[in-house]
Design a protein around this motif. Structure first.
Motif, PDB file in Angstrom:
ATOM      1  N   ARG A  28     -22.899  40.132  42.325  1.00  0.00           N
ATOM      2  CA  ARG A  28     -24.102  40.877  41.983  1.00  0.00           C
ATOM      3  C   ARG A  28     -23.884  41.873  40.851  1.00  0.00           C
ATOM      4  N   GLU A  29     -22.916  42.748  40.984  1.00  0.00           N
ATOM      5  CA  GLU A  29     -22.693  43.775  39.969  1.00  0.00           C
ATOM      6  C   GLU A  29     -22.335  43.152  38.622  1.00  0.00           C
ATOM      7  N   LYS A  30     -21.488  42.115  38.644  1.00  0.00           N
ATOM      8  CA  LYS A  30     -21.080  41.482  37.387  1.00  0.00           C
ATOM      9  C   LYS A  30     -22.260  40.793  36.711  1.00  0.00           C
ATOM     10  N   LEU A  31     -23.112  40.159  37.497  1.00  0.00           N
ATOM     11  CA  LEU A  31     -24.292  39.495  36.931  1.00  0.00           C
ATOM     12  C   LEU A  31     -25.275  40.516  36.371  1.00  0.00           C
ATOM     13  N   GLU A  32     -25.533  41.558  37.116  1.00  0.00           N
ATOM     14  CA  GLU A  32     -26.491  42.565  36.658  1.00  0.00           C
ATOM     15  C   GLU A  32     -25.981  43.309  35.435  1.00  0.00           C
ATOM     16  N   ASN A  33     -24.681  43.498  35.330  1.00  0.00           N
ATOM     17  CA  ASN A  33     -24.118  44.148  34.149  1.00  0.00           C
ATOM     18  C   ASN A  33     -24.340  43.334  32.881  1.00  0.00           C
ATOM     19  N   GLU A  34     -24.519  42.006  33.054  1.00  0.00           N
ATOM     20  CA  GLU A  34     -24.777  41.134  31.904  1.00  0.00           C
ATOM     21  C   GLU A  34     -26.270  40.874  31.713  1.00  0.00           C
ATOM     22  N   GLY A  35     -27.109  41.587  32.454  1.00  0.00           N
ATOM     23  CA  GLY A  35     -28.552  41.473  32.270  1.00  0.00           C
ATOM     24  C   GLY A  35     -29.247  40.421  33.112  1.00  0.00           C
ATOM     25  N   PHE A  36     -28.539  39.790  34.034  1.00  0.00           N
ATOM     26  CA  PHE A  36     -29.151  38.776  34.887  1.00  0.00           C
ATOM     27  C   PHE A  36     -29.829  39.428  36.093  1.00  0.00           C
ATOM     28  N   GLU A  37     -30.913  38.798  36.560  1.00  0.00           N
ATOM     29  CA  GLU A  37     -31.525  39.185  37.826  1.00  0.00           C
ATOM     30  C   GLU A  37     -30.935  38.304  38.933  1.00  0.00           C
ATOM     31  N   VAL A  38     -30.501  38.926  40.006  1.00  0.00           N
ATOM     32  CA  VAL A  38     -29.852  38.200  41.094  1.00  0.00           C
ATOM     33  C   VAL A  38     -30.865  37.922  42.201  1.00  0.00           C
ATOM     34  N   VAL A  39     -30.944  36.655  42.609  1.00  0.00           N
ATOM     35  CA  VAL A  39     -31.865  36.240  43.663  1.00  0.00           C
ATOM     36  C   VAL A  39     -31.060  35.618  44.797  1.00  0.00           C
ATOM     37  N   MET A  40     -31.337  36.089  46.021  1.00  0.00           N
ATOM     38  CA  MET A  40     -30.636  35.557  47.196  1.00  0.00           C
ATOM     39  C   MET A  40     -31.649  35.189  48.270  1.00  0.00           C
ATOM     40  N   LEU A  41     -31.229  34.390  49.203  1.00  0.00           N
ATOM     41  CA  LEU A  41     -32.093  34.023  50.314  1.00  0.00           C
ATOM     42  C   LEU A  41     -32.280  35.209  51.259  1.00  0.00           C
ATOM     43  N   ASP A  42     -33.484  35.325  51.817  1.00  0.00           N
ATOM     44  CA  ASP A  42     -33.689  36.379  52.802  1.00  0.00           C
ATOM     45  C   ASP A  42     -33.078  35.953  54.142  1.00  0.00           C
ATOM     46  N   LYS A  43     -33.045  36.885  55.074  1.00  0.00           N
ATOM     47  CA  LYS A  43     -32.388  36.643  56.359  1.00  0.00           C
ATOM     48  C   LYS A  43     -33.022  35.487  57.122  1.00  0.00           C
ATOM     49  N   ALA A  44     -34.356  35.429  57.107  1.00  0.00           N
ATOM     50  CA  ALA A  44     -35.044  34.375  57.859  1.00  0.00           C
ATOM     51  C   ALA A  44     -34.719  32.992  57.310  1.00  0.00           C
ATOM     52  N   THR A  45     -34.690  32.866  55.980  1.00  0.00           N
ATOM     53  CA  THR A  45     -34.366  31.573  55.371  1.00  0.00           C
ATOM     54  C   THR A  45     -32.928  31.183  55.660  1.00  0.00           C
ATOM     55  N   MET A  46     -32.024  32.156  55.630  1.00  0.00           N
ATOM     56  CA  MET A  46     -30.627  31.884  55.974  1.00  0.00           C
ATOM     57  C   MET A  46     -30.519  31.345  57.401  1.00  0.00           C
ATOM     58  N   GLU A  47     -31.254  31.960  58.305  1.00  0.00           N
ATOM     59  CA  GLU A  47     -31.173  31.567  59.713  1.00  0.00           C
ATOM     60  C   GLU A  47     -31.777  30.190  59.974  1.00  0.00           C
ATOM     61  N   HIS A  48     -32.674  29.750  59.082  1.00  0.00           N
ATOM     62  CA  HIS A  48     -33.314  28.451  59.293  1.00  0.00           C
ATOM     63  C   HIS A  48     -32.736  27.332  58.417  1.00  0.00           C
ATOM     64  N   THR A  49     -31.838  27.674  57.482  1.00  0.00           N
ATOM     65  CA  THR A  49     -31.281  26.642  56.593  1.00  0.00           C
ATOM     66  C   THR A  49     -29.752  26.657  56.572  1.00  0.00           C
ATOM     67  N   ILE A  50     -29.164  27.718  56.058  1.00  0.00           N
ATOM     68  CA  ILE A  50     -27.716  27.742  55.844  1.00  0.00           C
ATOM     69  C   ILE A  50     -26.947  27.744  57.165  1.00  0.00           C
ATOM     70  N   ILE A  51     -27.326  28.605  58.077  1.00  0.00           N
ATOM     71  CA  ILE A  51     -26.610  28.659  59.357  1.00  0.00           C
ATOM     72  C   ILE A  51     -26.719  27.332  60.111  1.00  0.00           C
TER      73      ILE A  51
END
Length: 307
Positions: free
Chosen positions: A208-231
């Motif tokens: 996150r910090e390295k991406l934002e330092n280069e001007g990128f916006e960081v997007v991650m899955l929310d908790k509910a999506t994690m619980e229904h897909t990744i886990i």
């Protein structure tokens, strides 16, 4: 060509085999396997434990280094042996400009000990990883890499005092993304990079910090999506349900893509091999192992030119 030996001045009872790929076959990897723990067990050995100084070692002329080439790469094996071997295969397939064979490297891996360390205290984990780093440093490599996201939790402690660069996987990924000169998908927004990981805290530290330092916006899955897909995808993998895991992984990727991300960093050793390389969704992803391997070759190439 291969050399087998069983003698080191600083770690007893370590069996080693070092090979060098001299043909165009992919399977002749240069691999160094440690069959026993780098941390001696008190009940097994009376040998004094290794004293690892945090001071930089400026003299790289170690006695009897294994590498006779100036551009060898040292690899600290990760907690998942499959990920370590996959990285080694990637490295072998990336040819140097002036060499027909793959890049020479030394791999230090002790998966049985790694599994035990996960249930021990953090200090023991750091000590084990630092011992491997020192071993590789003394072998004569030009740089060291860790193809494991979990090991990067202790990156600063591992690299402290090292006389050769320890490449950071997150920095390698961000550098390549920056060089792609990506453009925003949505007008009025910045370039968005999705990060998919099973360890949120690890992503915060590595990306996150390295991406934002280069001007990128960081997007991650929310908790509910994690619980229904990744886990559930990880649970499906544990049941050997590959198709189920792939379907859930695809859903997670699509959720990120709907949010107008340009690329998705798959920062998970478990999920990275789920989809075939020609899958349309995987083409939107960035494999950190590929970025780390390319950075290793680039650094080794520059070191070879300077010798």
């Amino acid at each position: 060509m291969s050399i087998c030996f069983q003698s080191f001045n600083y770690w007893p009872r370590v069996n080693c085999c070092l090979g060098r790929d001299t043909s165009k076959q992919q399977n002749n990897n240069a691999v160094l396997k440690l069959s026993e723990s780098l941390i001696p067990h008190a009940e097994e050995s009376r040998s004094p434990r290794i004293s690892i100084s945090s001071k930089p070692s400026r003299d790289r002329n170690f006695s009897n280094p294994m590498m006779d080439q100036p551009n060898g790469v040292g690899i600290i094996g990760g907690f998942l042996v499959d990920s370590t071997l996959n990285f080694a295969e990637i490295l072998v397939n990336l040819k140097m400009e002036d060499q027909e064979s793959g890049l020479p490297f030394v791999l230090c891996s002790d998966p049985l000990v790694n599994n035990k360390l996960l249930s021990i205290d953090e200090r023991s984990i750091v000590e084990n990883l630092r011992c491997k780093r020192v071993f590789l440093e003394h072998s004569g490599v030009c740089c060291i890499v860790m193809p494991c996201h979990l090991s990067h939790c202790w990156y600063d402690e591992i690299k402290e005092g090292c006389s050769v660069p320890v490449l950071h996987m997150g920095e390698c990924v961000v550098k390549e993304l920056k060089e792609e000169k990506l453009r925003p998908i949505e007008a009025g927004s910045g370039v968005r990079i999705g990060v998919l990981s099973t360890y949120v805290a690890l992503v915060e530290r590595m990306y996150r910090e390295k991406l934002e330092n280069e001007g990128f916006e960081v997007v991650m899955l929310d908790k509910a999506t994690m619980e229904h897909t990744i886990i559930p995808a990880l649970e499906a993998l544990s049941r050997n349900d590959l198709e189920g895991a792939q379907n859930l992984f695809r859903i997670a990727l699509q959720v990120l893509l709907v949010r107008a991300v340009n690329k998705i960093i798959v920062a998970s050793d478990e999920l990275r091999e789920l989809l075939p390389p020609d899958d349309p969704l995987w083409r939107k992803c960035t494999n950190p192992m590929d970025a780390l391997a390319r950075a290793s070759v680039e650094y080794a190439r520059s070191t070879g030119r300077g010798k």
